[in-house]
Design a protein around this motif. Structure first.
Motif, PDB file in Angstrom:
ATOM      1  N   ASP A 200      -6.864  -7.769   6.696  1.00 20.46           N
ATOM      2  CA  ASP A 200      -5.828  -8.281   7.600  1.00 20.46           C
ATOM      3  C   ASP A 200      -4.475  -8.382   6.900  1.00 20.46           C
ATOM      4  O   ASP A 200      -3.426  -8.110   7.512  1.00 20.46           O
ATOM      5  CB  ASP A 200      -6.232  -9.654   8.132  1.00 20.46           C
ATOM      6  CG  ASP A 200      -7.349  -9.578   9.163  1.00 20.46           C
ATOM      7  OD1 ASP A 200      -7.549  -8.480   9.730  1.00 20.46           O
ATOM      8  OD2 ASP A 200      -8.030 -10.589   9.390  1.00 20.46           O
ATOM      9  N   ALA A 201      -4.482  -8.770   5.617  1.00 18.86           N
ATOM     10  CA  ALA A 201      -3.225  -8.869   4.874  1.00 18.86           C
ATOM     11  C   ALA A 201      -2.548  -7.499   4.773  1.00 18.86           C
ATOM     12  O   ALA A 201      -1.316  -7.387   4.894  1.00 18.86           O
ATOM     13  CB  ALA A 201      -3.482  -9.440   3.483  1.00 18.86           C
ATOM     14  N   ASP A 204      -1.245  -6.565   8.329  1.00 17.49           N
ATOM     15  CA  ASP A 204      -0.062  -7.370   8.648  1.00 17.49           C
ATOM     16  C   ASP A 204       1.158  -6.848   7.903  1.00 17.49           C
ATOM     17  O   ASP A 204       2.254  -6.748   8.471  1.00 17.49           O
ATOM     18  CB  ASP A 204      -0.302  -8.831   8.273  1.00 17.49           C
ATOM     19  CG  ASP A 204      -1.317  -9.523   9.182  1.00 17.49           C
ATOM     20  OD1 ASP A 204      -1.615  -8.981  10.255  1.00 17.49           O
ATOM     21  OD2 ASP A 204      -1.806 -10.601   8.785  1.00 17.49           O
ATOM     22  N   GLY A 207       2.549  -3.891   9.504  1.00 16.33           N
ATOM     23  CA  GLY A 207       2.968  -4.074  10.889  1.00 16.33           C
ATOM     24  C   GLY A 207       2.075  -3.365  11.886  1.00 16.33           C
ATOM     25  O   GLY A 207       2.531  -2.958  12.965  1.00 16.33           O
ATOM     26  N   GLN A 209      -0.283  -2.802  14.850  1.00 13.67           N
ATOM     27  CA  GLN A 209      -0.553  -3.505  16.097  1.00 13.67           C
ATOM     28  C   GLN A 209      -1.082  -2.498  17.113  1.00 13.67           C
ATOM     29  O   GLN A 209      -1.312  -1.326  16.798  1.00 13.67           O
ATOM     30  CB  GLN A 209       0.717  -4.172  16.602  1.00 13.67           C
ATOM     31  CG  GLN A 209       1.869  -3.204  16.788  1.00 13.67           C
ATOM     32  CD  GLN A 209       3.178  -3.900  17.079  1.00 13.67           C
ATOM     33  OE1 GLN A 209       3.209  -5.044  17.489  1.00 13.67           O
ATOM     34  NE2 GLN A 209       4.279  -3.183  16.864  1.00 13.67           N
ATOM     35  N   ARG A 231      -7.460  -3.776  16.427  1.00 13.62           N
ATOM     36  CA  ARG A 231      -6.150  -4.273  16.856  1.00 13.62           C
ATOM     37  C   ARG A 231      -5.545  -3.379  17.937  1.00 13.62           C
ATOM     38  O   ARG A 231      -4.457  -3.675  18.444  1.00 13.62           O
ATOM     39  CB  ARG A 231      -5.186  -4.324  15.670  1.00 13.62           C
ATOM     40  CG  ARG A 231      -5.506  -5.345  14.609  1.00 13.62           C
ATOM     41  CD  ARG A 231      -4.360  -5.453  13.606  1.00 13.62           C
ATOM     42  NE  ARG A 231      -4.617  -6.487  12.613  1.00 13.62           N
ATOM     43  CZ  ARG A 231      -3.684  -7.052  11.854  1.00 13.62           C
ATOM     44  NH1 ARG A 231      -2.411  -6.667  11.975  1.00 13.62           N
ATOM     45  NH2 ARG A 231      -4.007  -7.983  10.975  1.00 13.62           N
TER      46      ARG A 231
END
Length: 426
Positions: A200-201, A204, A207, A209, A231
Motif C-alpha cells: 500500500d505504501a 500510495d 498515486g 487509483q 484499487r
C-alpha cells in the motif's frame, strides 16, 4: 523450532561439486589462520578451532574440520567462509543463533573505522584469494533470464512454504519504531499485514487509483499487481521467470482480477506503452551495473506525462559498493548469479546523468528487512520437512539458512539498507 541437522554435515559430492575440499596449500592455510588471529583480536565473538578459542567472547562458532575450513578460506576469501558452512566444516555453538554470530563480522564492514578486517599489509594480498565475477553471469537478455531462473524458478512450492500468504519476496513494512527489537519473538502471523503495509505504501507513493495504468517490472508472484488491481487499476506485470509467471497468473485468477492484470514473460527492455505508474520492487539488484542506465532509461520511457515511478531497492554504502563491485561473492555464486547491490548515490548519479528523472528517497526499510528475514528463516526451518519432501537436501537447507542469516546480519548492522525511491520527470 527443532534442529534436524546432523552434528557434522557432509554434502553429497555428486550434487554439490563446488563444495569439494580444495587442494591443500600449506602457505594459504597458514595465511588463513594468521588472518583469523588478526581478526579475532578485537572481535566480539568466539571462534573455537583446534581446541583453541579466538575472539573476545560472545556468539560462538565451532570448527569441526579445521584443515578443510582453513583451505577454503585460503583459496577464496569471498566465498570460503560460507562454503565451509555449507560443507559442514563449522556450525554455531549450541544455543547460538546463526545471524547473531554473523553480526559481529558484518559490523566490521559497516563501521567506517573498523570495516577493514585485516591490517593494510594483509589487505594488499587479498587479490591472491579474491575471485572476480565470471563472464557467464552477464545480464544481457539471455543471461538475465538464465540468472533469474536459477533463483526464482527453484520451486514455487518451496517459496510458498516460508513466505507470507501474499507470496511477497521483499522487505515488509512493520511501521514500528524499531523493527529489530525482539527479533527472537518475531512472529510469522505479523508478516502478512506488514507486507500489505509495504504494498500500500508503494501504491500510495505512486498515486495508484481506479483507472491508473500500472507497469510492474519484476512482478514476482503478483502481490503488488493484485493489490493495485483491487484499487481499480489496469496492470501489466512482467517477469522473466517462467515458473513464477505461471503461478502469478493463477493467483491473479484466484483473486478475481484477471480482467485487470496481464502477466507477460517479458524483459523490461522490451516493454512498450505508457503508464501512469511504473513500479519495481527489489529487482534492480539483479540488473547488473552495466545495465543500470538502461533500466532507468526504460522506466523513464514507459512513464506517461505526469507519471510517477516507485522503486524499492536493496542498497549499500557507496564506498563499499565501489570496493566490492568486481568481486565474486558467496551470494553471487550460490544465490543470485549476476546480481549486484547499488548505492543510493549511484542511483542518483545515473538518473541525473542518463535520464530526465529526479530522485526522492521516501523511506528506509533496513530494520524492517532484518525482521522480515528472521521471520522467513524461522518459517523455513519450521517448514523444512515439507520443503525436503519437494526434493531438497540438507546442504540446500544450510545454504538457505546461511543466506537468510547472512542477509539479516547485513541489515542489522547497516551494511545493507532497503529504500523506497520515487522518480518523477525533472
Amino acid at each position: 523450532m527443532t534442529d534436524l541437522m546432523p552434528a557434522v554435515h557432509q554434502p553429497v559430492a555428486e550434487t554439490w561439486p563446488t563444495l569439494a575440499r580444495p587442494r591443500s596449500n600449506p602457505v594459504r592455510r597458514v595465511g588463513a589462520l594468521a588472518a583469523i588471529r588478526l581478526i579475532a583480536k578485537d572481535l566480539p565473538a568466539t571462534i573455537n578451532l583446534d581446541n583453541k578459542s579466538y575472539g573476545l567472547g560472545g556468539p560462538a562458532m565451532r570448527v569441526h574440520r579445521s584443515a578443510a575450513f582453513l583451505d577454503r578460506l585460503g583459496q577464496d576469501a569471498g566465498s570460503g567462509f560460507g562454503e565451509a558452512y555449507l560443507a559442514g566444516d563449522w556450525d554455531p555453538e549450541p544455543g547460538t543463533d546463526l545471524a547473531d554470530l554473523l553480526v559481529p563480522f558484518a559490523e566490521r564492514f559497516s563501521n567506517e573505522e573498523t570495516r577493514h578486517l585485516l591490517p593494510k599489509w594483509a589487505q594488499s594480498l587479498r587479490w591472491l584469494v579474491t575471485r572476480t565475477q565470471p563472464g557467464d553471469q552477464e545480464n544481457d537478455r539471455a543471461g538475465a533470464r538464465e540468472n533469474i531462473s536459477r533463483h526464482y524458478d527453484l520451486s514455487n512450492g518451496m517459496f510458498s512454504e516460508f513466505l507470507d500468504p501474499t507470496l511477497t519476496y521483499s522487505a515488509a513494512y512493520f511501521g514500528t519504531a524499531d523493527p529489530t527489537a525482539g527479533l527472537g519473538e518475531a512472529s510469522y502471523d505479523e508478516l502478512n499485514q506488514a507486507q500489505l503495509n509495504k504494498l500500500d505504501a508503494i501504491l500510495d507513493a505512486a498515486g495508484v487509483q481506479s483507472g491508473s495504468r500500472v507497469l510492474d517490472i519484476g512482478c514476482g508472484w503478483a502481490s503488488l499487481a493484485i493489490r493495485a488491481a483491487q484499487r481499480g487499476a489496469w496492470v501489466t506485470a512482467i517477469t522473466i521467470a517462467s515458473q513464477q509467471a505461471l503461478l502469478a497468473q493463477r493467483r491473479i485468477a484466484d483473486a478475481g482480477v484477471s480482467d485487470r492484470v496481464q502477466v507477460a514473460l517479458r524483459d523490461y527492455r522490451d516493454q512498450i506503452g505508457e503508464f501512469d505508474a511504473v513500479l519495481s520492487v527489489e529487482m534492480i539488484e539483479a540488473v547488473g551495473e552495466r545495465y543500470w542506465p538502461v533500466y532507468f532509461d526504460a522506466i523513464e520511457r514507459r512513464l506517461a506525462p505526469g507519471g510517477i515511478a516507485v522503486v524499492q531497492a536493496i542498497v549499500m554504502p557507496h564506498e563499499r559498493m565501489l570496493a566490492t563491485r568486481n568481486t565474486f561473492t558467496w551470494v553471487q555464486k550460490y544465490i543470485f548469479p549476476g546480481g549486484l547491490i547499488p548505492s543510493v548515490k549511484v542511483i542518483e548519479d545515473i538518473t541525473r546523468d542518463h535520464t530526465g528523472l529526479q530522485t526522492e528517497v521516501l523511506r528506509h526499510l533496513g530494520p524492517d528487512y532484518a525482521r522480515t528475514l528472521r521471520i522467513w528463516r524461522n518459517r523455513f526451518i519450521d517448514q523444512w520437512p515439507a520443503i525436503a519432501d519437494l526434493g531438497f537436501d540438507g546442504t540446500f537447507r544450510r545454504m538457505w539458512e546461511f543466506y537468510l542469516a547472512y542477509s539479516e546480519a547485513g541489515f542489522r548492522t547497516n551494511y545493507l539498507d532497503d529504500v523506497q525511491l520515487r522518480f518523477t520527470r525533472r
